[in-house]
Scaffold this active site. Structure first.
Site, PDB file in Angstrom:
ATOM      1  N   ASP A   1     133.492 -41.051  60.711  1.00 39.85           N
ATOM      2  CA  ASP A   1     134.799 -40.195  60.859  1.00 39.85           C
ATOM      3  C   ASP A   1     136.246 -40.040  60.792  1.00 39.85           C
ATOM      4  O   ASP A   1     137.101 -41.013  60.334  1.00 39.85           O
ATOM      5  CB  ASP A   1     134.385 -39.144  59.595  1.00 39.85           C
ATOM      6  CG  ASP A   1     133.360 -38.319  58.934  1.00 39.85           C
ATOM      7  OD1 ASP A   1     132.770 -39.575  57.809  1.00 39.85           O
ATOM      8  OD2 ASP A   1     132.856 -37.562  58.026  1.00 39.85           O
TER       9      ASP A   1
ATOM     10  N   HIS B   1     123.724 -33.128  58.286  1.00 40.81           N
ATOM     11  CA  HIS B   1     123.257 -34.062  57.932  1.00 40.81           C
ATOM     12  C   HIS B   1     121.667 -34.308  58.122  1.00 40.81           C
ATOM     13  O   HIS B   1     121.524 -34.949  58.403  1.00 40.81           O
ATOM     14  CB  HIS B   1     123.623 -35.155  58.261  1.00 40.81           C
ATOM     15  CG  HIS B   1     125.280 -35.091  58.483  1.00 40.81           C
ATOM     16  ND1 HIS B   1     126.647 -34.508  59.308  1.00 40.81           N
ATOM     17  CD2 HIS B   1     126.020 -36.132  57.402  1.00 40.81           C
ATOM     18  CE1 HIS B   1     127.342 -34.722  58.939  1.00 40.81           C
ATOM     19  NE2 HIS B   1     127.445 -35.223  57.220  1.00 40.81           N
TER      20      HIS B   1
ATOM     21  N   ASP C   1     104.038 -15.410  33.156  1.00 39.61           N
ATOM     22  CA  ASP C   1     104.969 -15.718  34.593  1.00 39.61           C
ATOM     23  C   ASP C   1     104.630 -14.836  35.661  1.00 39.61           C
ATOM     24  O   ASP C   1     105.344 -14.779  36.533  1.00 39.61           O
ATOM     25  CB  ASP C   1     106.256 -15.331  34.165  1.00 39.61           C
ATOM     26  CG  ASP C   1     106.316 -13.788  33.424  1.00 39.61           C
ATOM     27  OD1 ASP C   1     105.600 -12.990  33.532  1.00 39.61           O
ATOM     28  OD2 ASP C   1     107.538 -13.560  33.066  1.00 39.61           O
TER      29      ASP C   1
ATOM     30  N   CYS D   1     103.082  -9.186  35.277  1.00 41.29           N
ATOM     31  CA  CYS D   1     103.149  -7.922  33.831  1.00 41.29           C
ATOM     32  C   CYS D   1     102.529  -6.956  35.159  1.00 41.29           C
ATOM     33  O   CYS D   1     103.333  -5.591  34.851  1.00 41.29           O
ATOM     34  CB  CYS D   1     102.351  -8.998  32.842  1.00 41.29           C
ATOM     35  SG  CYS D   1     101.230  -7.381  32.190  1.00 41.29           S
TER      36      CYS D   1
ATOM     37  N   THR E   1     110.016  -7.085  28.802  1.00 40.08           N
ATOM     38  CA  THR E   1     109.560  -7.038  28.369  1.00 40.08           C
ATOM     39  C   THR E   1     109.026  -6.091  27.642  1.00 40.08           C
ATOM     40  O   THR E   1     108.900  -5.248  27.237  1.00 40.08           O
ATOM     41  CB  THR E   1     109.205  -7.745  27.345  1.00 40.08           C
ATOM     42  OG1 THR E   1     110.227  -9.113  27.206  1.00 40.08           O
ATOM     43  CG2 THR E   1     108.208  -7.496  25.681  1.00 40.08           C
ATOM     44  N   SER E   2     107.997  -6.154  28.816  1.00 49.78           N
ATOM     45  CA  SER E   2     106.927  -5.053  28.027  1.00 49.78           C
ATOM     46  C   SER E   2     108.060  -3.312  28.795  1.00 49.78           C
ATOM     47  O   SER E   2     107.628  -2.238  28.270  1.00 49.78           O
ATOM     48  CB  SER E   2     106.049  -5.060  29.262  1.00 49.78           C
ATOM     49  OG  SER E   2     106.190  -4.681  30.251  1.00 49.78           O
TER      50      SER E   2
ATOM     51  N   GLY F   1      98.848  -7.228  28.923  1.00 44.62           N
ATOM     52  CA  GLY F   1      99.659  -6.482  28.646  1.00 44.62           C
ATOM     53  C   GLY F   1      98.330  -5.201  28.377  1.00 44.62           C
ATOM     54  O   GLY F   1      98.685  -4.019  28.835  1.00 44.62           O
TER      55      GLY F   1
END
Length: 593
Positions: A116, A231, A421, A424, A466-467, A578
């Site tokens: 550079d 780099h 996923d 749980c 959710t649960s 679940g």
């Protein structure tokens, strides 16, 4: 040849497409594709006689510095191929043809890398020979490579370059002379320290799978490399440590005045500083924010430093590197008067997509009175009832069910890893741990409503996803339906009363979820439990029905939940996680009654 996993297999195509994208996100910019120059449209420059500020270097460090082109920052940026300097010809083309003809002078900001400095230097000398007034500011802010190892090359340029660019750009926008712009840029370099760290080397588009694998394996498992360059250059050491230990080592290299090899800048207690935490490109925003917290904490605790500004994000990246750079700028006096201090120049507005600082100076300067974060339990919101439970029996039965659930966490997690996923089991255990902690540290009220309300609050606070939401809705509804059966005289809550409240709550749950038995959800265990309890009054029979219901989900195809998207044949091998977890809790509960 097989290439590593990227959206672009051709690095040249990746660079040009990326530069085109910069002009799409800022319509005031133009692209010289031949020379890979991003520059401001002449019509976007209100004062073309002002100093022009340019920067550049190899690609792969985005948004640095093509996305810094814009009002209040860079006038143009010259880009090379990935991790390679642009040529002198590209630089000459920028200086000669891509800046306003009326500009009084040019400041060229360059990171301290040999290619550079040489290529920009050749372009600068050519421009000077043509009568242009050009000043060069070379940024070297790295302390990872000390004086002994750095030798005559000096410090490498890291993310502190973003601060230098912003200072020079804001000053040029204010109409300052080329000499003053360069002077402030160099003053910033003299007061900058930076060091990086990464968990792995980066992947370069176009490299083979084998090359990418070798790069990743160079560091080794469980190690972090301190002083790593942008780099893929090796750092000063590889260590096994946690985040606090890593930050401690990095700040010591930056701020320890007793380290003569690295004490480049004298920064002491009470000095006004700017903290920039720069993402290499592959660190999640969540973790980067946590890194900022740890750095801020240690600066105050160990060095007596409270940054005037905290800037965080990706400013000078290294492709997809899973690392970060800490940069600290000591705010030195520019001697240019009001409106032109380092702090004011950094706060000045900029219309550049790469400068993502959105908090105004007024917000930083305003005093905000401290607020006490109180524990809001809303104890007065629950009106007691005459419905009574045996506290001792409630404690023992809940503990039995919760301990059985906790013991099954690994199995629930395994099932959920196959069909969901994988979270749980952890979520259920977190809620169970919270309730057990409450049982151990508190007296259990004999009032059924108070006990239910407190347990529901624990579930709300400890279980997410959710649960967690379903259990919180169900338990709050259960509390409301228990309240409906209140009487004027003290009354023991009987199994039939529990069954009625549970049945009403199960129906209330239907308002928020369409799940029914057969959909492969926790309802496959909950519904049989409630229906059997209502029909027989036997908790043991109800728990057995829940167990059978959960077992019957094996082979069911999911109609709701994340399992719908997972696909595969895993649902034939394992029950719904679940439903299985709930059946374990209910079985343990029944065993203690």
């Amino acid at each position: 040849m097989a290439v590593a996993k990227h959206y672009f297999d051709d690095p040249t195509d990746a660079v040009l497409s990326g530069l085109r994208g910069v002009t799409l996100t800022n319509p005031s910019l133009l692209l010289d594709e031949k020379n890979k120059i991003v520059y401001r449209h002449p019509l976007s420059i209100a004062s073309p006689q002002n100093v022009s500020v340019i920067c550049g270097g190899g690609s792969g460090h985005e948004p640095g510095f093509s996305a810094f082109v814009g009002q209040g920052a860079l006038t143009a940026c010259v880009c090379g191929t990935i991790f390679a300097s642009p040529s002198a010809q590209q630089v000459r083309a920028c200086l000669s043809h891509r800046l306003p003809a009326e500009t009084q002078g040019i400041v060229v900001v360059v990171t301290n890398y040999t290619g550079d400095v040489l290529n920009f230097g050749m372009g600068i000398e050519k421009a000077r020979a043509m009568g242009k007034k050009v000043e060069m500011v070379v940024v070297g802010d790295d302390v990872g490579v000390g004086r002994a190892k750095g030798g005559k090359v000096g410090r490498r340029g890291l993310s502190g370059t973003a601060l230098v660019v912003k200072l020079c750009g804001a000053l040029a926008e204010a109409g300052a002379s080329v000499e003053d712009c360069a002077k402030v840029g160099r003053l910033a370099v003299d007061n900058l320290v930076s060091v990086g760290a990464s968990l792995s080397r980066v992947h370069v588009p176009g490299r083979s799978l084998q090359e990418a694998k070798e790069e990743e394996e160079r560091l080794g498992p469980g190690l972090v490399e301190i002083g790593m360059g942008i780099h893929n250059e090796p750092g000063c050491e590889k260590v096994k440590t946690d985040l606090p230990g890593l930050v401690r080592t990095m700040l010591t290299q930056m701020l320890d005045q007793n380290d003569k090899d690295r004490a480049y800048v004298k920064i002491g207690k009470g000095d006004d500083i700017i903290l920039l935490v720069n993402n290499f490109g592959g660190t999640s925003n969540l973790e980067l924010s946590g890194v900022v917290t740890e750095i801020f904490r240690q600066l105050g605790r160990d060095y007596g430093l409270k940054p005037k500004r905290v800037i965080s994000g990706t400013f000078f990246g290294s492709l997809n590197g899973p690392g970060f750079i800490i940069s600290v700028l000591r705010l030195a006096d520019t001697e240019l008067g009001a409106g032109k201090s380092m702090l004011e120049l950094l706060d000045a507005s900029a219309e550049a997509t790469g400068w993502t600082v959105g908090v105004k100076s007024e917000t930083w300067e305003k005093e905000y009175a401290g607020l006490n974060a109180t524990d809001e339990e809303d104890k007065g919101d629950t009106r007691s009832t005459n419905l009574k439970v045996d506290p001792k029996q409630l404690r023992s039965s809940l503990r039995s069910g919760l301990e059985k659930l906790i013991a099954s966490e690994a199995e629930v997690t395994r099932y959920d890893t196959i069909v969901g996923d994988g979270d749980c089991g952890v979520g259920l255990k977190r809620g169970a741990d919270g309730i057990i902690q409450y049982l151990e540290n508190n007296d259990i009220p004999s009032d059924a409503l108070t006990s239910l309300t407190r347990i529901a609050g624990i579930v709300e606070a400890t279980m997410d996803g959710t649960s967690g939401a379903l259990y919180a809705i169900f338990l709050n509804s259960l509390a409301a339906n228990v309240r409906k059966q209140d009487s004027s005289n003290p009354t023991d809550l009987t199994p039939s009363m529990w069954a009625q409240a549970l049945d009403d709550s199960m129906r209330a749950l239907g308002v928020y979820t369409p799940a029914q038995p057969g959909d492969r959800t926790l309802m496959d265990a909950l519904v049989p439990f409630v229906e059997t309890l209502k029909a027989t009054g036997s908790t043991k029979q109800a728990a057995e029905a829940a167990k059978i219901g959960a077992e019957n989900t094996k082979g069911m195809k999911a109609s709701l939940g994340r399992s719908v998207y997972v696909g595969g044949e895993g649902h034939k091998e394992v029950p719904d996680p679940g439903a299985f977890g709930l059946s374990q809790f209910l079985t343990g509960l029944a065993e203690a009654l």
